[in-house]
Design a protein around this motif. Structure first.
Motif, PDB file in Angstrom:
ATOM      1  N   HIS A  37     -11.097  70.427 -68.456  1.00 48.64           N
ATOM      2  CA  HIS A  37     -11.846  71.520 -67.828  1.00 48.64           C
ATOM      3  C   HIS A  37     -13.075  71.014 -67.091  1.00 48.64           C
ATOM      4  CE1 HIS A  37      -9.350  74.675 -69.393  1.00 48.64           C
ATOM      5  NE2 HIS A  37      -9.421  74.140 -70.606  1.00 48.64           N
ATOM      6  N   LEU A  38     -13.730  69.996 -67.635  1.00 52.45           N
ATOM      7  CA  LEU A  38     -14.886  69.433 -66.955  1.00 52.45           C
ATOM      8  C   LEU A  38     -14.471  68.814 -65.623  1.00 52.45           C
ATOM      9  CD1 LEU A  38     -17.896  68.770 -67.042  1.00 52.45           C
ATOM     10  CD2 LEU A  38     -17.289  66.642 -68.201  1.00 52.45           C
ATOM     11  N   PHE A  39     -13.333  68.134 -65.607  1.00 56.99           N
ATOM     12  CA  PHE A  39     -12.821  67.555 -64.368  1.00 56.99           C
ATOM     13  C   PHE A  39     -12.468  68.644 -63.362  1.00 56.99           C
ATOM     14  CE2 PHE A  39      -9.210  66.014 -61.826  1.00 56.99           C
ATOM     15  CZ  PHE A  39      -9.851  64.970 -61.178  1.00 56.99           C
ATOM     16  N   MET A  40     -11.903  69.741 -63.862  1.00 58.69           N
ATOM     17  CA  MET A  40     -11.547  70.837 -62.971  1.00 58.69           C
ATOM     18  C   MET A  40     -12.799  71.441 -62.324  1.00 58.69           C
ATOM     19  SD  MET A  40      -9.561  74.384 -63.778  1.00 58.69           S
ATOM     20  CE  MET A  40     -10.934  75.034 -64.698  1.00 58.69           C
ATOM     21  N   TRP A  41     -13.845  71.667 -63.113  1.00 58.61           N
ATOM     22  CA  TRP A  41     -15.080  72.213 -62.544  1.00 58.61           C
ATOM     23  C   TRP A  41     -15.709  71.247 -61.563  1.00 58.61           C
ATOM     24  CZ3 TRP A  41     -16.087  77.007 -62.286  1.00 58.61           C
ATOM     25  CH2 TRP A  41     -15.662  77.874 -63.272  1.00 58.61           C
ATOM     26  N   ARG A  42     -15.602  69.966 -61.847  1.00 52.84           N
ATOM     27  CA  ARG A  42     -16.162  68.960 -60.944  1.00 52.84           C
ATOM     28  C   ARG A  42     -15.414  68.935 -59.611  1.00 52.84           C
ATOM     29  NH1 ARG A  42     -15.979  62.736 -62.020  1.00 52.84           N
ATOM     30  NH2 ARG A  42     -17.246  62.045 -60.287  1.00 52.84           N
ATOM     31  N   MET A  43     -14.119  69.163 -59.653  1.00 52.94           N
ATOM     32  CA  MET A  43     -13.339  69.182 -58.419  1.00 52.94           C
ATOM     33  C   MET A  43     -13.511  70.488 -57.655  1.00 52.94           C
ATOM     34  SD  MET A  43     -11.880  66.328 -57.962  1.00 52.94           S
ATOM     35  CE  MET A  43     -10.756  66.758 -56.669  1.00 52.94           C
ATOM     36  N   LEU A  44     -13.733  71.585 -58.357  1.00 53.78           N
ATOM     37  CA  LEU A  44     -13.840  72.883 -57.703  1.00 53.78           C
ATOM     38  C   LEU A  44     -15.268  73.245 -57.299  1.00 53.78           C
ATOM     39  CD1 LEU A  44     -11.337  74.981 -59.827  1.00 53.78           C
ATOM     40  CD2 LEU A  44     -10.986  73.938 -57.595  1.00 53.78           C
ATOM     41  N   SER A  45     -16.256  72.513 -57.751  1.00 58.48           N
ATOM     42  CA  SER A  45     -17.640  72.849 -57.415  1.00 58.48           C
ATOM     43  C   SER A  45     -17.934  72.758 -55.915  1.00 58.48           C
ATOM     44  CB  SER A  45     -18.618  71.988 -58.211  1.00 58.48           C
ATOM     45  OG  SER A  45     -18.470  70.639 -57.900  1.00 58.48           O
ATOM     46  N   PRO A  46     -17.343  71.825 -55.136  1.00 58.62           N
ATOM     47  CA  PRO A  46     -17.580  71.882 -53.691  1.00 58.62           C
ATOM     48  C   PRO A  46     -17.061  73.160 -53.048  1.00 58.62           C
ATOM     49  CG  PRO A  46     -16.701  69.742 -54.281  1.00 58.62           C
ATOM     50  CD  PRO A  46     -16.616  70.597 -55.497  1.00 58.62           C
ATOM     51  N   ILE A  47     -15.999  73.720 -53.601  1.00 58.17           N
ATOM     52  CA  ILE A  47     -15.478  74.969 -53.055  1.00 58.17           C
ATOM     53  C   ILE A  47     -16.481  76.094 -53.287  1.00 58.17           C
ATOM     54  CG2 ILE A  47     -13.641  76.686 -53.270  1.00 58.17           C
ATOM     55  CD1 ILE A  47     -11.762  74.352 -53.942  1.00 58.17           C
ATOM     56  N   PHE A  48     -17.075  76.126 -54.481  1.00 56.00           N
ATOM     57  CA  PHE A  48     -18.077  77.154 -54.763  1.00 56.00           C
ATOM     58  C   PHE A  48     -19.297  77.004 -53.859  1.00 56.00           C
ATOM     59  CE2 PHE A  48     -16.152  76.976 -59.192  1.00 56.00           C
ATOM     60  CZ  PHE A  48     -15.283  78.014 -58.927  1.00 56.00           C
ATOM     61  N   MET A  49     -19.704  75.773 -53.609  1.00 53.61           N
ATOM     62  CA  MET A  49     -20.843  75.552 -52.714  1.00 53.61           C
ATOM     63  C   MET A  49     -20.506  75.971 -51.288  1.00 53.61           C
ATOM     64  SD  MET A  49     -23.326  74.584 -54.526  1.00 53.61           S
ATOM     65  CE  MET A  49     -24.432  74.197 -53.211  1.00 53.61           C
TER      66      MET A  49
END
Length: 98
Positions: A37-49
């Motif tokens: 899950h931490l890896f998933m959030w790290r990969m998806l955080s640019p999308i949120f930004m």
């Protein structure tokens, strides 16, 4: 200036598409399990930004501050394309040096 502002705002979807493509093209990215899950959030955080930047760009378009929006969106797109170019160049040099 209004048309350019709207066009550049729509072009902000390119970094989101690149992030989604790079996330789903990874060999170990199984959506239905097997991913940290931490890896998933790290990969998806640019999308949120990027979604936050699109929200700000829409706000500037609504307020009719087109020049501010063009400068902001152009800066974001140029930084994105420079990072892609550097990533490709470094990968190419690394593969060549092997």
């Amino acid at each position: 200036m209004k048309n350019l502002s709207i066009l550049i705002t729509v072009l902000l979807l390119i970094p989101i598409a690149y992030s989604v493509f790079s996330f789903y093209s990874m060999p170990g990215a199984d959506i239905f399990g097997g991913i940290d899950h931490l890896f998933m959030w790290r990969m998806l955080s640019p999308i949120f930004m990027d979604l936050l930047y699109i929200g700000v760009a829409v706000f500037w378009n609504v307020k009719e501050k087109f020049l501010i929006n063009v400068v902001m969106c152009t800066t974001l797109l140029v930084a994105f394309f420079i990072s892609i170019g550097l990533n490709f160049g470094i990968t190419l040099i690394y593969q060549w040096s092997k």
